[in-house]
Design an enzyme around this catalytic site. Structure first.
Site, PDB file in Angstrom:
ATOM      1  CE1 TYR A   1      -3.746  -1.720   5.026  1.00 44.27           C
ATOM      2  CE2 TYR A   1      -2.897   0.425   4.357  1.00 44.27           C
ATOM      3  CZ  TYR A   1      -3.457  -0.799   4.026  1.00 44.27           C
ATOM      4  OH  TYR A   1      -3.717  -1.105   2.707  1.00 44.27           O
TER       5      TYR A   1
ATOM      6  CB  SER B   1      -0.868   0.030   1.261  1.00 43.92           C
ATOM      7  OG  SER B   1      -1.439   1.324   1.422  1.00 43.92           O
TER       8      SER B   1
HETATM    9  N1  LIG Z   1      -8.485  -0.585  -1.981  1.00 42.30           N
HETATM   10  C1  LIG Z   1      -7.478   0.235  -1.734  1.00 42.30           C
HETATM   11  O1  LIG Z   1      -7.609   1.465  -1.865  1.00 42.30           O
HETATM   12  C2  LIG Z   1      -6.141  -0.319  -1.338  1.00 42.30           C
HETATM   13  C3  LIG Z   1      -5.051   0.550  -1.314  1.00 42.30           C
HETATM   14  C4  LIG Z   1      -3.799   0.073  -0.955  1.00 42.30           C
HETATM   15  C5  LIG Z   1      -3.649  -1.260  -0.621  1.00 42.30           C
HETATM   16  N2  LIG Z   1      -4.735  -2.098  -0.632  1.00 42.30           N
HETATM   17  C6  LIG Z   1      -4.515  -3.500  -0.258  1.00 42.30           C
HETATM   18  O2  LIG Z   1      -5.127  -4.333  -1.211  1.00 42.30           O
HETATM   19  C7  LIG Z   1      -5.462  -5.576  -0.604  1.00 42.30           C
HETATM   20  C8  LIG Z   1      -6.891  -5.930  -0.958  1.00 42.30           C
HETATM   21  O3  LIG Z   1      -7.734  -4.920  -0.463  1.00 42.30           O
HETATM   22  P1  LIG Z   1      -9.139  -4.562  -1.113  1.00 42.30           P
HETATM   23  O4  LIG Z   1      -9.219  -3.098  -1.166  1.00 42.30           O
HETATM   24  O5  LIG Z   1      -9.365  -5.358  -2.331  1.00 42.30           O
HETATM   25  O6  LIG Z   1     -10.110  -5.015   0.094  1.00 42.30           O
HETATM   26  P2  LIG Z   1     -11.426  -5.934   0.181  1.00 42.30           P
HETATM   27  O7  LIG Z   1     -11.971  -5.760   1.539  1.00 42.30           O
HETATM   28  O8  LIG Z   1     -12.302  -5.669  -1.000  1.00 42.30           O
HETATM   29  O9  LIG Z   1     -10.835  -7.412   0.069  1.00 42.30           O
HETATM   30  C9  LIG Z   1     -10.019  -7.935   1.073  1.00 42.30           C
HETATM   31  C10 LIG Z   1     -10.351  -9.404   1.237  1.00 42.30           C
HETATM   32  O10 LIG Z   1      -9.390  -9.964   2.169  1.00 42.30           O
HETATM   33  C11 LIG Z   1     -10.078 -10.865   3.011  1.00 42.30           C
HETATM   34  N3  LIG Z   1      -9.354 -11.026   4.270  1.00 42.30           N
HETATM   35  C12 LIG Z   1      -9.243 -10.140   5.294  1.00 42.30           C
HETATM   36  N4  LIG Z   1      -8.533 -10.669   6.299  1.00 42.30           N
HETATM   37  C13 LIG Z   1      -8.164 -11.916   5.901  1.00 42.30           C
HETATM   38  C14 LIG Z   1      -7.436 -12.954   6.512  1.00 42.30           C
HETATM   39  N5  LIG Z   1      -6.948 -12.809   7.752  1.00 42.30           N
HETATM   40  N6  LIG Z   1      -7.254 -14.106   5.831  1.00 42.30           N
HETATM   41  C15 LIG Z   1      -7.775 -14.254   4.584  1.00 42.30           C
HETATM   42  N7  LIG Z   1      -8.493 -13.315   3.962  1.00 42.30           N
HETATM   43  C16 LIG Z   1      -8.686 -12.149   4.618  1.00 42.30           C
HETATM   44  C17 LIG Z   1     -11.446 -10.237   3.221  1.00 42.30           C
HETATM   45  O11 LIG Z   1     -12.410 -11.192   3.632  1.00 42.30           O
HETATM   46  C18 LIG Z   1     -11.736  -9.649   1.832  1.00 42.30           C
HETATM   47  O12 LIG Z   1     -12.486 -10.549   1.014  1.00 42.30           O
HETATM   48  C19 LIG Z   1      -5.208  -5.412   0.890  1.00 42.30           C
HETATM   49  O13 LIG Z   1      -3.966  -6.012   1.233  1.00 42.30           O
HETATM   50  C20 LIG Z   1      -5.130  -3.899   1.064  1.00 42.30           C
HETATM   51  O14 LIG Z   1      -4.314  -3.538   2.168  1.00 42.30           O
HETATM   52  C21 LIG Z   1      -5.977  -1.665  -0.981  1.00 42.30           C
END
Ligand SMILES: NC(=O)c1ccc[n+]([C@@H]2O[C@H](COP(=O)([O-])OP(=O)(O)OC[C@H]3O[C@@H](n4cnc5c(N)ncnc54)[C@H](O)[C@@H]3O)[C@@H](O)[C@H]2O)c1
Length: 271
Positions: A163, A150
């Site tokens: 985070y 991130s």
């Molecule tokens: N969306 C953003 O703006 C953004 C920005 C930077 C980084 N990220 C990173 O992208 C990744 C995905 O995020 P997203 O935005 O798609 O979120 P999201 O909530 O849409 O998807 C995340 C998924 O991870 C699963 N999850 C959570 N904890 C878990 C665990 N302990 N074991 C297995 N599965 C687990 C959740 O059930 C969910 O389905 C994350 O690592 C997040 O930190 C997202």
């Protein structure tokens, strides 16, 4: 289009957002996919969506913070598809509650359990994925690991330390794995998203997102598919010379000087 024909991919956090988009895209490019998520129903639904689109997928319920569950995830993938070529360590703790408190907790108010939870899911989870997938990759002469980091890891903020620091550790893990296993055919890179309109991000209020949105250079905000295209490319042989890299995908948030946004705002206001 980068082919993933014949490859086997494990994707954690595949039930939603970036992981879901990656599962669908990799399968459409020929990979057999294990859609793994803490939320069983989501994992089942994504695997079903892949199959409905003509791809091959199984679902697996996993808490990435639990070593026994990661071990079982890799074993189930090997049992279903014969091995592992690609691991996308994507699961992240991004839930608004109760851990959304991270948005307001500064270090002097840090709760130990809160800190540990972020480290366990976002950092230890990825390390465990590497630990159990790498031996399977070595059996096949190599593989590819992509970690979802991130842009919160690239510089400080007032809060969200748990985070941001967990993702900073993930960046360093990426470099260590790339260094140790590169000579044996395993590449490891991190994608470093800024704001991406996944369900998690979309649940945050527009007011809270406004400072981020204002700093995006592109005329649109990224969606999970934008990150999936990058992950699928990194997983493919077309990216065979790229390893140990932190690749930012943020619509240019990190590409400009701090005062650019203020100047643009003033210009738009006719100032
Ligand atoms: N969306 C953003 O703006 C953004 C920005 C930077 C980084 N990220 C990173 O992208 C990744 C995905 O995020 P997203 O935005 O798609 O979120 P999201 O909530 O849409 O998807 C995340 C998924 O991870 C699963 N999850 C959570 N904890 C878990 C665990 N302990 N074991 C297995 N599965 C687990 C959740 O059930 C969910 O389905 C994350 O690592 C997040 O930190 C997202």
């Amino acid at each position: 289009m980068a082919s993933l024909n014949g490859k086997v991919a494990v994707i954690t956090g595949a039930g939603s957002g970036i992981g879901r988009a990656t599962a669908l895209l990799m399968a459409s490019r020929g990979a057999c996919v294990t859609a793994a998520d803490l939320d069983s129903n989501r994992a089942i639904a994504v695997a079903a969506d892949v199959r409905a689109a003509g791809g091959r997928a199984i679902h697996h319920t996993v808490d990435v913070a639990r070593e026994d569950e990661i071990r079982d995830l890799i074993a189930a993938t090997v049992a279903a598809f014969g091995g592992v070529d690609i691991l996308h360590n994507n699961a992240g703790e991004v839930r608004p509650e109760p851990y959304g408190r991270d948005a307001t907790i500064s270090v002097d108010a840090m709760d130990e359990a809160h800190w540990d939870h972020f480290m366990n899911v976002n950092l230890k989870g990825a390390m465990l994925g590497c630990k159990w997938a790498i031996p399977e990759m070595l059996k096949r002469g190599g593989g590819v690991i992509i970690n979802t980091s991130s842009n919160a890891s690239l510089a400080g903020q007032e809060a969200t330390a748990a985070y941001g620091v967990s993702k900073g550790g993930l960046n360093t893990l990426t470099q260590y794995v790339a260094t140790a296993y590169g000579p044996r055919g395993i590449r490891c890179n991190a994608v470093v998203p800024g704001l991406v309109l996944s369900p998690a991000a979309a649940s945050v209020s527009a007011e809270a997102l406004a400072p981020l949105v204002e700093n995006i250079l592109t005329p649109y905000i990224g969606v999970p598919e934008d990150v999936a295209y990058l992950v699928a490319f990194l997983a493919s042989d077309e990216a065979r010379y790229i390893t140990g890299q932190l690749i930012v995908i943020d619509g240019g948030i990190s590409a400009h000087v701090q005062w650019y946004t203020d100047m643009r705002r003033q210009r738009l206001a006719g100032g």
